[in-house]
Write a protein that holds these residues in place. Structure first.
Motif, short mmCIF file in Angstrom:
data_model
loop_
_atom_site.label_atom_id
_atom_site.label_comp_id
_atom_site.label_asym_id
_atom_site.label_seq_id
_atom_site.Cartn_x
_atom_site.Cartn_y
_atom_site.Cartn_z
N ASN A 92 47.93 47.03 25.92
CA ASN A 92 47.14 45.85 26.28
C ASN A 92 47.72 44.55 25.72
OD1 ASN A 92 45.05 47.09 27.81
ND2 ASN A 92 44.13 47.83 25.90
N ASP A 93 48.96 44.64 25.27
CA ASP A 93 49.61 43.44 24.73
C ASP A 93 50.30 42.68 25.86
OD1 ASP A 93 48.79 44.08 22.18
OD2 ASP A 93 50.67 45.06 21.63
N TYR A 94 49.51 42.03 26.66
CA TYR A 94 50.06 41.22 27.74
C TYR A 94 49.03 40.19 28.18
CZ TYR A 94 47.25 44.02 31.04
OH TYR A 94 46.21 44.63 31.72
N SER A 95 49.51 39.13 28.77
CA SER A 95 48.66 38.14 29.42
C SER A 95 49.10 38.05 30.87
CB SER A 95 48.77 36.77 28.73
OG SER A 95 50.10 36.30 28.79
N MET A 96 48.38 37.27 31.65
CA MET A 96 48.70 37.15 33.07
C MET A 96 49.00 35.70 33.41
SD MET A 96 48.48 40.26 34.26
CE MET A 96 48.57 39.94 36.02
N ASP A 97 50.19 35.47 33.95
CA ASP A 97 50.48 34.18 34.56
C ASP A 97 49.78 34.18 35.92
OD1 ASP A 97 52.22 33.88 32.44
OD2 ASP A 97 54.00 34.33 33.62
N HIS A 98 49.20 33.07 36.30
CA HIS A 98 48.61 33.02 37.65
C HIS A 98 48.34 31.58 38.06
CE1 HIS A 98 44.35 32.18 36.44
NE2 HIS A 98 44.69 32.84 35.35
N SER A 99 48.35 31.36 39.35
CA SER A 99 48.01 30.04 39.88
C SER A 99 46.51 29.82 39.71
CB SER A 99 48.43 29.91 41.35
OG SER A 99 47.94 31.00 42.11
N THR B 89 39.58 38.27 33.00
CA THR B 89 38.58 38.10 31.96
C THR B 89 39.19 37.83 30.58
OG1 THR B 89 38.44 40.48 31.44
CG2 THR B 89 37.00 39.64 33.18
N TYR B 90 40.45 38.20 30.37
CA TYR B 90 41.11 37.93 29.09
C TYR B 90 41.74 36.54 29.06
CZ TYR B 90 40.67 42.76 27.43
OH TYR B 90 40.18 43.97 26.98
N ALA C 109 45.74 38.85 47.08
CA ALA C 109 46.50 37.74 46.50
C ALA C 109 47.52 37.21 47.50
CB ALA C 109 47.20 38.18 45.21
N LYS C 110 48.12 38.11 48.25
CA LYS C 110 49.09 37.67 49.26
C LYS C 110 48.39 36.89 50.37
CE LYS C 110 53.00 39.29 51.99
NZ LYS C 110 53.86 40.45 52.35
N GLU C 111 47.21 37.33 50.76
CA GLU C 111 46.45 36.63 51.80
C GLU C 111 46.15 35.19 51.38
OE1 GLU C 111 45.73 37.49 54.75
OE2 GLU C 111 45.69 39.68 54.87
N TYR C 112 45.87 35.01 50.10
CA TYR C 112 45.50 33.68 49.60
C TYR C 112 46.68 32.94 48.97
CZ TYR C 112 40.53 34.30 50.47
OH TYR C 112 39.30 34.46 51.07
N HIS C 113 47.87 33.51 49.08
CA HIS C 113 49.09 32.89 48.54
C HIS C 113 48.95 32.61 47.04
CE1 HIS C 113 50.56 32.37 52.65
NE2 HIS C 113 49.35 31.91 52.96
N VAL C 114 48.38 33.57 46.33
CA VAL C 114 48.18 33.44 44.89
C VAL C 114 49.35 34.07 44.15
CG1 VAL C 114 46.76 34.23 42.96
CG2 VAL C 114 45.67 33.35 45.03
N TYR C 115 49.88 33.34 43.20
CA TYR C 115 50.93 33.87 42.34
C TYR C 115 50.29 34.46 41.08
CZ TYR C 115 54.38 34.02 38.64
OH TYR C 115 55.15 34.42 37.59
N TYR C 116 50.72 35.67 40.70
CA TYR C 116 50.32 36.22 39.41
C TYR C 116 51.39 37.19 38.94
CZ TYR C 116 48.88 40.60 41.74
OH TYR C 116 48.87 41.78 42.46
N ALA C 117 51.54 37.32 37.63
CA ALA C 117 52.53 38.22 37.06
C ALA C 117 52.15 38.54 35.63
CB ALA C 117 53.92 37.57 37.10
N GLU C 118 52.44 39.77 35.23
CA GLU C 118 52.17 40.20 33.86
C GLU C 118 53.23 39.64 32.92
OE1 GLU C 118 52.68 44.40 31.68
OE2 GLU C 118 51.14 44.43 33.25
N GLU D 13 54.66 29.35 33.44
CA GLU D 13 54.63 29.62 32.02
C GLU D 13 53.60 30.70 31.78
OE1 GLU D 13 54.61 26.20 29.37
OE2 GLU D 13 54.83 24.92 31.12
N THR D 14 53.52 31.15 30.55
CA THR D 14 52.60 32.23 30.24
C THR D 14 51.19 31.73 30.09
OG1 THR D 14 52.08 34.01 28.72
CG2 THR D 14 53.05 32.04 27.77
N ASP D 15 50.24 32.65 30.26
CA ASP D 15 48.84 32.37 30.02
C ASP D 15 48.49 32.51 28.56
OD1 ASP D 15 46.61 31.58 31.31
OD2 ASP D 15 46.11 33.52 32.14
N GLY D 16 49.31 33.18 27.81
CA GLY D 16 49.00 33.48 26.41
C GLY D 16 49.15 32.25 25.55
#
Length: 226
Positions: free
Chosen positions: A185-192, A99-100, A168-177, A22-25
């Motif tokens: 700047n109208d975006y948030s980041m999905d991330h594990s 940071t956002y 992020a790939k080394e740590y198997h971290v998922y993230y997406a705008e 889901e979104t971070d926003g």
């Protein structure tokens, strides 16, 4: 300022932790059909197994390595290049966010700061790292100011989009705008949202739950630091 501690989804941090991605926003809708890459799925399953069993899982074979973690080259708050080798001899507590981030990232970093205080002398052997998944906005200077608001012991690392993608790939971290409007700047980041405890040799030891209190983190980390 007190921050609410919210339940964090396994895939992302945000206000409604119900489904996988889901979104971070705040108040933004779920994105049907969007899913994390295969390496992130593998990383999540590994982390869930470790969190559930307390076991240490390593790849087999001489050519194998730790399930998560690996070499990286990033930029610290002063604009200097740092690599994983710069932290050899210390335990690393690695967290990915930005940071956002409206709630879970600052809540988690508050807990990390509290854990560092509670660890006392043991904290001298621990280096907490906050690695951004939003390098477009999180410049080295922004990261330095942000991390200093939690504890001077926390190092913020940024880099180019390519450098962030690599670590992020080394740590198997998922993230997406996730776009929230037409502006740049109208975006948030999905991330594990998982903390990774790495040993003095750079090898993965165990995940630490991001929704723990500082006291719980300190207790878990203290037991794992030999």
């Amino acid at each position: 300022m007190l921050r609410r501690r919210l339940p964090c989804g396994r895939w992302r941090c945000g206000k409604e932790a119900e489904l996988q991605v889901e979104t971070d926003g705040v108040g933004a809708a779920k994105r049907p059909g969007a899913g994390p890459p295969a390496y992130a799925i593998v990383g999540l399953l590994v982390a869930l197994l470790l969190l559930g069993t307390g076991a240490f899982l390593w790849l087999n074979g001489e050519a194998g390595g730790p399930v998560v973690g690996g070499p990286f080259s990033l930029v610290d708050g002063d604009g200097h290049t740092v690599t994983d080798k710069d932290f050899r001899g210390k335990y690393m507590l690695v967290y990915f966010g930005y940071t956002y981030c409206p709630d879970v990232c600052p809540t988690t970093l508050n807990a990390v700061a509290e854990a560092v205080d509670k660890l006392g002398k043991q904290a001298e052997r621990l280096q907490p790292l906050f690695i951004t998944v939003d390098p477009r906005r999180d410049t080295p200077a922004v990261m330095k100011q942000y991390t200093a608001s939690f504890t001077p012991r926390l190092a913020g690392l940024s880099g180019t989009p390519e450098q962030i993608a690599a670590v992020a790939k080394e740590y198997h971290v998922y993230y997406a705008e996730h776009r929230t409007g037409p502006g740049p700047n109208d975006y948030s980041m999905d991330h594990s949202s998982i903390l990774y405890l790495m040993g003095p040799d750079g090898r993965f030891i165990a995940p630490i739950r991001a929704d723990e209190t500082g006291a719980q983190m300190a207790a878990d980390i203290g037991k794992l630091m030999s």
